[in-house]
Design a protein around this motif. Sequence first.
Motif, PDB file in Angstrom:
ATOM      1  N   ALA A   1       0.832  -1.147  -0.104  1.00 24.23           N
ATOM      2  CA  ALA A   1      -0.064   0.148  -0.141  1.00 24.23           C
ATOM      3  C   ALA A   1       0.843   1.368  -0.003  1.00 24.23           C
ATOM      4  O   ALA A   1       0.498   2.257   0.701  1.00 24.23           O
ATOM      5  CB  ALA A   1      -0.976  -0.054   1.048  1.00 24.23           C
ATOM      6  N   ASP A  12      -5.075   3.979   1.920  1.00 26.28           N
ATOM      7  CA  ASP A  12      -6.453   3.174   1.972  1.00 26.28           C
ATOM      8  C   ASP A  12      -6.998   3.641   0.741  1.00 26.28           C
ATOM      9  O   ASP A  12      -7.764   4.525   0.677  1.00 26.28           O
ATOM     10  CB  ASP A  12      -7.258   3.441   3.177  1.00 26.28           C
ATOM     11  CG  ASP A  12      -8.516   2.605   3.133  1.00 26.28           C
ATOM     12  OD1 ASP A  12      -8.700   1.878   2.158  1.00 26.28           O
ATOM     13  OD2 ASP A  12      -9.176   2.721   4.172  1.00 26.28           O
ATOM     14  N   LEU A  68      -4.161   3.687   6.084  1.00 25.78           N
ATOM     15  CA  LEU A  68      -4.090   2.576   7.093  1.00 25.78           C
ATOM     16  C   LEU A  68      -2.814   1.770   7.418  1.00 25.78           C
ATOM     17  O   LEU A  68      -1.827   2.209   6.834  1.00 25.78           O
ATOM     18  CB  LEU A  68      -5.048   1.256   6.109  1.00 25.78           C
ATOM     19  CG  LEU A  68      -4.554   0.995   4.625  1.00 25.78           C
ATOM     20  CD1 LEU A  68      -3.458   0.078   4.654  1.00 25.78           C
ATOM     21  CD2 LEU A  68      -5.722   0.303   4.122  1.00 25.78           C
ATOM     22  N   GLU A  94      -9.882   2.552  -0.695  1.00 24.83           N
ATOM     23  CA  GLU A  94     -11.201   2.464  -0.302  1.00 24.83           C
ATOM     24  C   GLU A  94     -11.696   3.312   0.519  1.00 24.83           C
ATOM     25  O   GLU A  94     -12.717   3.087   1.053  1.00 24.83           O
ATOM     26  CB  GLU A  94     -11.607   0.928  -0.152  1.00 24.83           C
ATOM     27  CG  GLU A  94     -11.244  -0.091  -1.080  1.00 24.83           C
ATOM     28  CD  GLU A  94     -11.716  -1.334  -0.671  1.00 24.83           C
ATOM     29  OE1 GLU A  94     -12.669  -1.873  -1.447  1.00 24.83           O
ATOM     30  OE2 GLU A  94     -11.030  -1.982   0.365  1.00 24.83           O
ATOM     31  N   ALA A  95     -10.767   4.308   1.215  1.00 19.77           N
ATOM     32  CA  ALA A  95     -11.192   5.249   2.173  1.00 19.77           C
ATOM     33  C   ALA A  95     -12.332   6.149   1.766  1.00 19.77           C
ATOM     34  O   ALA A  95     -12.536   6.586   0.529  1.00 19.77           O
ATOM     35  CB  ALA A  95     -10.250   6.072   2.471  1.00 19.77           C
ATOM     36  N   ASN A 136      -3.549  -4.913   7.952  1.00 15.89           N
ATOM     37  CA  ASN A 136      -4.515  -5.299   6.933  1.00 15.89           C
ATOM     38  C   ASN A 136      -4.057  -6.336   5.907  1.00 15.89           C
ATOM     39  O   ASN A 136      -4.461  -6.570   4.787  1.00 15.89           O
ATOM     40  CB  ASN A 136      -4.943  -3.993   6.120  1.00 15.89           C
ATOM     41  CG  ASN A 136      -5.892  -3.070   7.001  1.00 15.89           C
ATOM     42  OD1 ASN A 136      -7.078  -3.243   6.977  1.00 15.89           O
ATOM     43  ND2 ASN A 136      -5.335  -2.230   7.806  1.00 15.89           N
ATOM     44  N   LYS A 148     -12.903   9.040   6.448  1.00 19.88           N
ATOM     45  CA  LYS A 148     -11.659   8.312   7.108  1.00 19.88           C
ATOM     46  C   LYS A 148     -10.365   9.137   6.731  1.00 19.88           C
ATOM     47  O   LYS A 148     -10.624  10.149   6.044  1.00 19.88           O
ATOM     48  CB  LYS A 148     -11.519   6.851   6.448  1.00 19.88           C
ATOM     49  CG  LYS A 148     -12.754   5.924   6.693  1.00 19.88           C
ATOM     50  CD  LYS A 148     -12.420   4.543   6.086  1.00 19.88           C
ATOM     51  CE  LYS A 148     -13.497   3.510   6.551  1.00 19.88           C
ATOM     52  NZ  LYS A 148     -13.195   2.113   5.863  1.00 19.88           N
TER      53      LYS A 148
END
Length: 504
Positions: A400, A437, A448, A439-440, A453, A444
């Motif tokens: 990430a 992230d 992450l 998909e934040a 994760n 948020k």
Amino acid sequence: MALRVPTASTSLFKEGYKTLQGLEEAVIRNITATKEMSEITRTSFGPFGRNKMVLNRLDKLFITSDAATIINELEVVHPAAKLLVMASQQQEAEAGDGTNYVIIFASELLQNAEYLLRMGLHPSEIAKGYGIALKKALDILDELVISQVSDLKDVSQISKITKTSIAPKEFGYQDFLGDLVAKAVVSVMPKNPENFNVENIRVVKILGGNILQSTIIPGLVLPREPESVVKSVTNVKLAMFSCPVDIGQTETKGTVLLHNAKEMINYTKGEEKIMEQARVGDLALHYLNQANILVIKIPSKFELRRLCKLTGATAMARLGAPTAEEIGSIDEITVEEVGNNRVTVLRNLPENSSSGKSTISTIVLRGATQNYLDDVERAVDDGVNVIKSLTKDSRLVAGATATEVELYTRLLKFADSNSTTNHQESTSFVGPYIGIDVEATNSKSGLLDAVNNNIVEPLGVKNWALRYATEAAITILQVDQIIMAKPAGGPKLPPKQGHWDDQD
């Protein structure tokens, strides 16, 4: 500022040679070409990367976000851009993933170098600095190792890596496809993982259904039915023939003279065509049916070789009774229906195998269009190749982009500079494993903890990507003159759009 070297004597080369030199003509020109190359693949990077529609010289259509496929089909001609292509191809061969990473990072290094060049620095000084930074970055990478894969036959361990590799290509299906690839790899993993061969994972694409209907079959899947009446057998002893099973014809001898690589490729295609046209004669098939012998035609010599590997048989070039050494064996051959298609499955059952493993495993992919299935196959191939890299170095780092941001932070500190990222101690959300992230939502932070994760990547992928990208950038920076020979004779083709010397 202009960097100049003595102009080559006009008498040194034949008439028609062209020489480019100096900062603007050679160095900046090369950097601009690599920037254009990077801009093509940059938007395809990451889980939300966009697809490219590429129509190659054979009018074959590719719709993909896979950088390796894009650059292979683009036929890049600029020599500096081709260096990036070669670096990314080497990354694909060495690590199985990270091709876009190499192109983008190398281009960024060169674009930053352009600014420094215009400020007055010499290319050799910049190249030296990049070399020092690369050495420090590789040392930092070793410090960022979070764990390593202790057992390459453990699906739960390697599925984390396959999911991370597949996510940028097939985001949303990375969990399903990652597990599928992990199970297929484990089913063929040898006792010594260093002997793992990616060719032992085969892919068969069958139109219809959806991707979630894809499955794994331990063995080889042939997308055709047997020629014989017999459609299913168990505890099989089999013989392979690379010739027609028919009434013999008069033998003739001949010699094939090949002059170049193109003729060799055409000859190989001709062999494939001959195998496709080779037949099982009606009379031969009649007697084979009477003897309850299953007969299947293999149209590809490559599939024939894989089948020989799976069964241990030897392909014979002429009809005749096989010896004991030439006979192969397999647990069962059955005809199964996948969607509206009937396929032949040659399967070794794990409980009957002395090793407990099949030597070949096939992933059957389902999907609505051929182009989509082709793209999924490329994602699966990347997942398999990443596991191959783990057999060389099983250490893992955070994904990430957490590792890249931590590298950036520490390199800045190494250069006595300041950073304002979330990896600094002055913020409330800290740590070397903080990543993005994707998909934040607005509620948020957009960050992450990659390790918590289960977003991890092989250290080898990062290591080799940094090496190849930096070395490619340094090589391009050290070019101070471009010398182009006069094109070969023959009819002159119209200039291609975007050709590297169109502006001269």
